[in-house]
Design an enzyme around this catalytic site. Structure first.
Site, mmCIF file in Angstrom:
data_model
loop_
_atom_site.group_PDB
_atom_site.id
_atom_site.type_symbol
_atom_site.label_atom_id
_atom_site.label_comp_id
_atom_site.label_asym_id
_atom_site.label_seq_id
_atom_site.Cartn_x
_atom_site.Cartn_y
_atom_site.Cartn_z
ATOM 1 N N CYS A 78 0.823 -1.222 0.000
ATOM 2 C CA CYS A 78 0.000 0.000 0.000
ATOM 3 C C CYS A 78 0.855 1.268 0.000
ATOM 4 O O CYS A 78 0.345 2.351 0.229
ATOM 5 C CB CYS A 78 -0.939 0.003 1.201
ATOM 6 N N GLU A 116 -5.843 -8.526 1.152
ATOM 7 C CA GLU A 116 -5.443 -8.295 2.548
ATOM 8 C C GLU A 116 -4.527 -7.089 2.629
ATOM 9 O O GLU A 116 -3.710 -6.851 1.727
ATOM 10 C CB GLU A 116 -4.736 -9.550 3.073
ATOM 11 N N ARG A 160 -3.114 -9.705 15.698
ATOM 12 C CA ARG A 160 -2.712 -9.150 14.400
ATOM 13 C C ARG A 160 -3.971 -8.671 13.685
ATOM 14 O O ARG A 160 -4.789 -9.466 13.225
ATOM 15 C CB ARG A 160 -2.002 -10.223 13.577
ATOM 16 N N ARG A 162 -5.806 -6.941 10.597
ATOM 17 C CA ARG A 162 -5.616 -6.671 9.178
ATOM 18 C C ARG A 162 -6.961 -6.431 8.504
ATOM 19 O O ARG A 162 -7.986 -7.002 8.900
ATOM 20 C CB ARG A 162 -4.921 -7.855 8.477
#
Length: 402
Positions: A78, A116, A160, A162
């Site tokens: 990204c 993702e 985590r 995401r």
């Protein structure tokens, strides 16, 4: 049982791919540009991965006719997003990598896609970047939804978070897995979070394979590969109490070695090291080293040297800890913090960082999944991966609707 066809972009070492494979998907093509990650993938998942820059791979080179692919997956980078150019198109000259995922979806027309990304995408340019991405996928004719999923909620011993974006062109509601675990203080109807201790505690006192000739070590009948780790924490945590002159120790050890029948090569073989012993007999600040306490005591047995340096070489004390981002000690009685692509957190024994294998276990890779490359490359491959178990649960939900 039907084998669902899948294409994978930005595959890395294959965390998401392995999860989908475990759920019954047939990965017919995958791609990444990082050499070590591709080699790891080939060794563990299959030869169908292609090493190369996705921006230079035409859709016609990717197998599968339009509409023949069930799912396209990809954890696109990204970096460099901007919405300044309102005339964006599929041939955007700035070459946003998510556009490559968009291109493959446009050309192959899969029934579903799964993308993702990091949670930070939510706030990038106050949410405008995420909205731009969602609109681009919707403009291809897909029903698109996203959620922030915490891997710990699905049995992964790691907190985590995401963003998971799922789209389908079947006109149905997109499936997301239902949490199975939680902090029991909040919800006692679900299973308690998996902790770091129950996941990797069995490796706490297992010697690292750093510099060893053996590829694995047997622990509780489990073959443990990649149990190597950075040990650059002693100056901050457990350090020698006394000042030690490496050149002085080197001369001392060499004199005792020369009086014995032991050669450096023979000593290496005795310890199971590749070249480590050579550094003990090399008097130079850049490559010379002092044996760690356990190696010192074993050397003493075979070379039979006196007690002159025993105390100053083997006496370690705990020094003040500076709690900075790079010097955090891992959790033990709860899920770990996010495993990153750089130096992992320090083990609770304060003598080393988490090993590559410990990180892999916290990412739910199986023991027989062996990573290739340098230690830094291993950390990067593992930290960039999608937890295998989370990917498998996402894949299972999608497979029910195919």
């Amino acid at each position: 049982m039907k084998q669902f066809k899948l294409l994978s972009l930005f595959s890395g070492a294959g965390g998401m791919d392995l999860g989908f494979k475990n759920a019954g998907f047939n990965i017919i093509w995958a791609n990444d540009f990082e050499k070590d990650a591709v080699q790891t993938y080939k060794n563990n998942i299959g030869e169908h991965i292609v090493l190369g820059d996705i921006t230079k791979i035409d859709s016609s080179e990717i197998p599968g006719e339009p509409g023949d692919i069930d799912v396209v997956i990809g954890g696109f980078p990204c970096q460099g997003f901007s919405i300044a150019n309102t005339k964006r198109n599929m041939e955007d000259s700035r070459n946003f990598l998510y556009l490559e995922l968009l291109r493959v979806i446009k050309d192959k027309k899969p029934k579903f896609f799964v993308a993702e990304n990091v949670k930070g995408l939510l706030s990038m340019q106050k949410g405008k970047v995420l909205n731009m991405i969602l609109k681009d996928f919707k403009d291809l004719g897909y029903t698109v939804d996203y959620r922030v999923l915490n891997a710990a909620d699905f049995g992964v011993p790691q907190a985590r978070e995401r963003i998971i974006i799922i789209g389908n062109r079947m006109g149905i509601r997109n499936p997301f897995p239902i949490p199975t675990h939680s902090d029991t203080l909040k919800d006692n109807k679900l299973k308690p979070y998996k902790t770091v201790k129950e996941s990797i505690g069995f490796l706490s006192d297992v010697e690292l394979l750093n510099g060893k000739t053996s590829k694995y070590i047997l622990v509780n009948n489990r073959k443990i590969y990649n149990h190597i780790a950075s040990t650059k924490v002693q100056d901050t945590f457990f350090g020698r109490k006394y000042t030690v002159d490496q050149a002085e120790i080197c001369d001392y050890l060499k004199s005792w070695r020369d009086k014995s029948e032991w050669t450096t090569k023979k000593i290496d073989k005795h310890f199971g090291y590749r070249h480590t012993a050579g550094h003990w007999f090399r008097k130079d600040n850049k490559s010379g080293s002092i044996p760690k306490p356990s190696d010192w005591w074993e050397l003493k047995k075979i070379l039979k040297f006196d007690d002159k340096y025993d105390k100053i070489v083997t006496t370690f004390v705990e020094k003040p800890i500076l709690y900075e981002q790079s010097l955090r000690i891992t959790n033990w009685d709860r899920p770990s913090d996010t495993i990153t692509a750089t130096s992992p957190e320090i083990h609770v024994n304060k003598e080393r960082r988490l090993s590559a294998r410990e990180c892999a276990i916290l990412q739910t890779f199986p023991d027989n999944f062996i990573f290739e490359g340098s230690l830094n490359s291993l950390y990067r491959q593992i930290g960039n991966a999608v937890p295998v178990l989370l990917a498998e649960k996402i894949a299972t939900e999608i497979s029910i609707l195919l």
